[in-house]
Motif scaffolding. Sequence first.
Motif, mmCIF file in Angstrom:
data_model
loop_
_atom_site.group_PDB
_atom_site.id
_atom_site.type_symbol
_atom_site.label_atom_id
_atom_site.label_comp_id
_atom_site.label_asym_id
_atom_site.label_seq_id
_atom_site.Cartn_x
_atom_site.Cartn_y
_atom_site.Cartn_z
ATOM 1 N N MET A 40 58.102 2.948 54.462
ATOM 2 C CA MET A 40 57.083 3.005 53.406
ATOM 3 C C MET A 40 57.379 1.971 52.327
ATOM 4 S SD MET A 40 54.407 4.367 53.606
ATOM 5 C CE MET A 40 53.428 4.200 52.123
ATOM 6 N N LYS A 41 58.624 2.029 51.849
ATOM 7 C CA LYS A 41 59.030 1.132 50.780
ATOM 8 C C LYS A 41 58.873 -0.320 51.246
ATOM 9 C CE LYS A 41 63.151 -0.016 48.274
ATOM 10 N NZ LYS A 41 64.599 0.136 48.262
ATOM 11 N N THR A 42 59.326 -0.577 52.473
ATOM 12 C CA THR A 42 59.232 -1.928 53.015
ATOM 13 C C THR A 42 57.775 -2.371 53.092
ATOM 14 O OG1 THR A 42 60.971 -1.100 54.423
ATOM 15 C CG2 THR A 42 60.258 -3.336 54.806
ATOM 16 N N MET A 100 62.110 -12.500 37.294
ATOM 17 C CA MET A 100 62.484 -11.708 38.471
ATOM 18 C C MET A 100 63.994 -11.675 38.649
ATOM 19 S SD MET A 100 59.621 -12.759 41.274
ATOM 20 C CE MET A 100 59.920 -11.583 42.578
ATOM 21 N N ALA A 159 65.890 -9.122 40.967
ATOM 22 C CA ALA A 159 65.298 -9.396 42.278
ATOM 23 C C ALA A 159 66.319 -10.168 43.104
ATOM 24 C CB ALA A 159 64.032 -10.222 42.111
ATOM 25 N N ARG A 170 52.872 -6.293 48.662
ATOM 26 C CA ARG A 170 52.941 -7.021 47.408
ATOM 27 C C ARG A 170 53.164 -8.499 47.660
ATOM 28 N NH1 ARG A 170 55.007 -8.078 42.211
ATOM 29 N NH2 ARG A 170 56.501 -9.629 42.899
ATOM 30 N N ASN A 171 54.068 -8.785 48.615
ATOM 31 C CA ASN A 171 54.373 -10.173 48.926
ATOM 32 C C ASN A 171 53.152 -10.911 49.459
ATOM 33 O OD1 ASN A 171 57.004 -10.060 48.100
ATOM 34 N ND2 ASN A 171 57.789 -9.487 50.123
ATOM 35 N N ASN A 182 63.804 -11.050 47.856
ATOM 36 C CA ASN A 182 62.666 -10.628 47.035
ATOM 37 C C ASN A 182 61.889 -11.836 46.527
ATOM 38 O OD1 ASN A 182 64.419 -7.910 45.450
ATOM 39 N ND2 ASN A 182 62.818 -7.820 46.995
ATOM 40 N N ARG A 194 55.307 -1.380 51.225
ATOM 41 C CA ARG A 194 54.799 -1.681 49.880
ATOM 42 C C ARG A 194 55.248 -3.063 49.440
ATOM 43 N NH1 ARG A 194 55.596 3.776 48.950
ATOM 44 N NH2 ARG A 194 57.740 3.403 48.351
ATOM 45 N N ILE A 195 56.533 -3.376 49.735
ATOM 46 C CA ILE A 195 57.054 -4.680 49.324
ATOM 47 C C ILE A 195 56.327 -5.786 50.080
ATOM 48 C CG2 ILE A 195 59.096 -6.167 49.323
ATOM 49 C CD1 ILE A 195 60.776 -3.693 48.809
ATOM 50 N N GLU A 215 57.721 -2.889 40.753
ATOM 51 C CA GLU A 215 56.981 -3.315 41.952
ATOM 52 C C GLU A 215 57.834 -4.116 42.909
ATOM 53 O OE1 GLU A 215 53.633 -5.507 40.676
ATOM 54 O OE2 GLU A 215 52.341 -3.755 40.487
ATOM 55 N N ILE A 216 58.639 -5.025 42.367
ATOM 56 C CA ILE A 216 59.386 -5.883 43.293
ATOM 57 C C ILE A 216 60.394 -5.089 44.103
ATOM 58 C CG2 ILE A 216 59.089 -8.057 42.040
ATOM 59 C CD1 ILE A 216 61.875 -7.736 40.969
ATOM 60 N N PHE A 217 60.663 -3.868 43.715
ATOM 61 C CA PHE A 217 61.581 -3.055 44.514
ATOM 62 C C PHE A 217 60.849 -2.054 45.398
ATOM 63 C CE2 PHE A 217 63.948 -3.935 40.491
ATOM 64 C CZ PHE A 217 64.671 -4.993 41.009
ATOM 65 N N GLY A 218 59.504 -2.143 45.403
ATOM 66 C CA GLY A 218 58.752 -1.281 46.303
ATOM 67 C C GLY A 218 58.676 0.168 45.863
ATOM 68 N N VAL A 219 58.720 0.416 44.553
ATOM 69 C CA VAL A 219 58.550 1.780 44.054
ATOM 70 C C VAL A 219 57.087 2.197 44.276
ATOM 71 C CG1 VAL A 219 58.679 3.222 41.969
ATOM 72 C CG2 VAL A 219 60.337 1.382 42.324
ATOM 73 N N PRO A 220 56.853 3.442 44.711
ATOM 74 C CA PRO A 220 55.477 3.890 44.944
ATOM 75 C C PRO A 220 54.617 3.809 43.676
ATOM 76 C CG PRO A 220 57.037 5.486 45.789
ATOM 77 C CD PRO A 220 57.833 4.474 45.036
#
Lengths: 299, 227
Positions: A1-3, A208, A213, A9-10, A217, A5-6, B107-112
Amino acid sequence: MKTFRIIGRNFRDAFKGVFRNFSLSLASISCITITLIVVAVSIILSYNVDNFTNLVEKDVTIVSFLDNDLSDEKIDEIKDQISVINNVDKYEFISKTDITKDMMESSDVFESIMKNWSDEENPIQNTFQVKVKNIEDIDNVAKEIKQIDGVTLVKYGEGMVEQLISVFDIVHKVCVISVIALVLVTAFLISNTIKITINSRQREISIMRLIGASNLNIRIPFIIEGLILGALGAIIPIIGTIYGYNALYHNFNGQLFSPFIKLIQPTPFVYTISLILLGIGILVGMFGSWRAVRKHLKI
Amino acid sequence: MELIRLTNVKKTYKTGVTAIQDLNLSINKGEFVFIIGSTGCGKSTLIKMLYREEKPNSGQIIVGGVDVGKLRNGKVYKIRRKIGVVFQDFKLLPKSTVYENVAFALEIFGVPKAEIHSKVVKVLDLVGLKHKIKSYPNELSGGEQQRVAIARAIVNGPKLLICDEPTGNLDPNTSMEIMKVLEEINKLGTTIIMVTHSIDIVKELNKRVIVLDSGRVLKDYAEGTYR
Ligand SMILES: Nc1ncnc2c1ncn2[C@@H]1O[C@H](COP(=O)(O)OP(=O)(O)OP(=O)(O)O)[C@@H](O)[C@H]1O
Ligand SMILES: [Mg+2]
């Protein structure tokens, strides 16, 4: 899930990057497009040439004409001599009677002329029909057969076959060289595009870094930007390949100039090529941005 | 409990300037420490070494159990995630709203998304900027921008907050408001190290004060002893 989302975003960031420097992005995309068109053409060409060469190899026969007054033992001897020649695949003895019969069956004109010939009058000769394994060496095989005692004449499509193959060979090499050159130019252009994106985001990048980051990242959005440029550049070549090749195939009814040169069936051929084009586009894009990132995003 | 320990630290820049020398220092968890001293005495250099913006030439720097001086470039982010940093010039993203500027750090760490929202709102409430959530940095006063920067620095819940002249661009009243925010954050358990030129602020807060001179510790006043 986390991956996920990242990654999401990317991708968002990467798309923003593509549109932020749109003119530069367009230059990179065009360059990839041109490269991939050349790649597509050369793949289509070389696969068809390969296909064609295989067909020719199956078809080309060395016809060895024998002296008509040889004994059966002598013919057997010749057969043995042919069989030990390197590169000989198959050979078959076809007697003058067989040939005469074939010819008379094939046309009424021949029949009316030939039916009155006596055995002595018949100028047609007994032959060995020889097929070779490797078409490029057909010349040597023909020479060796000619040296056999009792063989009067050796015929095959001398010159024509080799010439055709060598022309295709040159075309192939030119394609490979231009693809390499174009890939390098494209990678360089993409590298520059990404460099500009990096520069326009220096502030964001430094923030960042401050808030922790990692290198990944920071780098991944730029790598993805390169990937997107590559994928966008592949669109036109892919559409062109699918529609263009299908049109070409149907326009020529699946063959070029003569039934001898058969084109490869469009399906699944064009889809395989499309995948290859997309893959190359993405790889070149990622390689270009990776170079920029390596050079301009050091800590 | 000790959070930071510096032992015989020396820093000489490539230009040959020695900014820090013979420096020994220990800071405990939960402390609020001011670092003062004249211009060029090495205050910024000292705190840059804490978050590994600069590396010491010799000596040892331990932050939260990590030997920061030995940290390889690729691993620096690990220590940065435990430290919040605030600067005189705020360092906000001009084209992003207050909310986005703070959310960026999560966000850059993928927090929900939901978690980002609740954390950002909470921290903006803490710095008193909940009502400006949709504003852009150029629509805010300096003090408000600095609060956004502070909110971004602490939204990850760092153990340590480092501030390099956070009130340097602000008038005395606004400065005192920022100080109240920082005190609040300190009370919630975050260790704070703050570089400042404002003696008024130092006197008002009455915390531990370290005075640097030519890269050395000149004086180290325990809490409540600086006059
Ligand atoms: N990146 C650098 N390269 C070379 N020398 C530097 C660098 N940064 C700082 N210095 C020098 O190191 C010394 C200490 O600088 P530092 O920035 O730590 O001082 P400071 O105490 O923060 O001063 P100020 O109160 O003016 O901010 C100064 O002499 C400065 O010129
Ligand atoms: Mg300074």
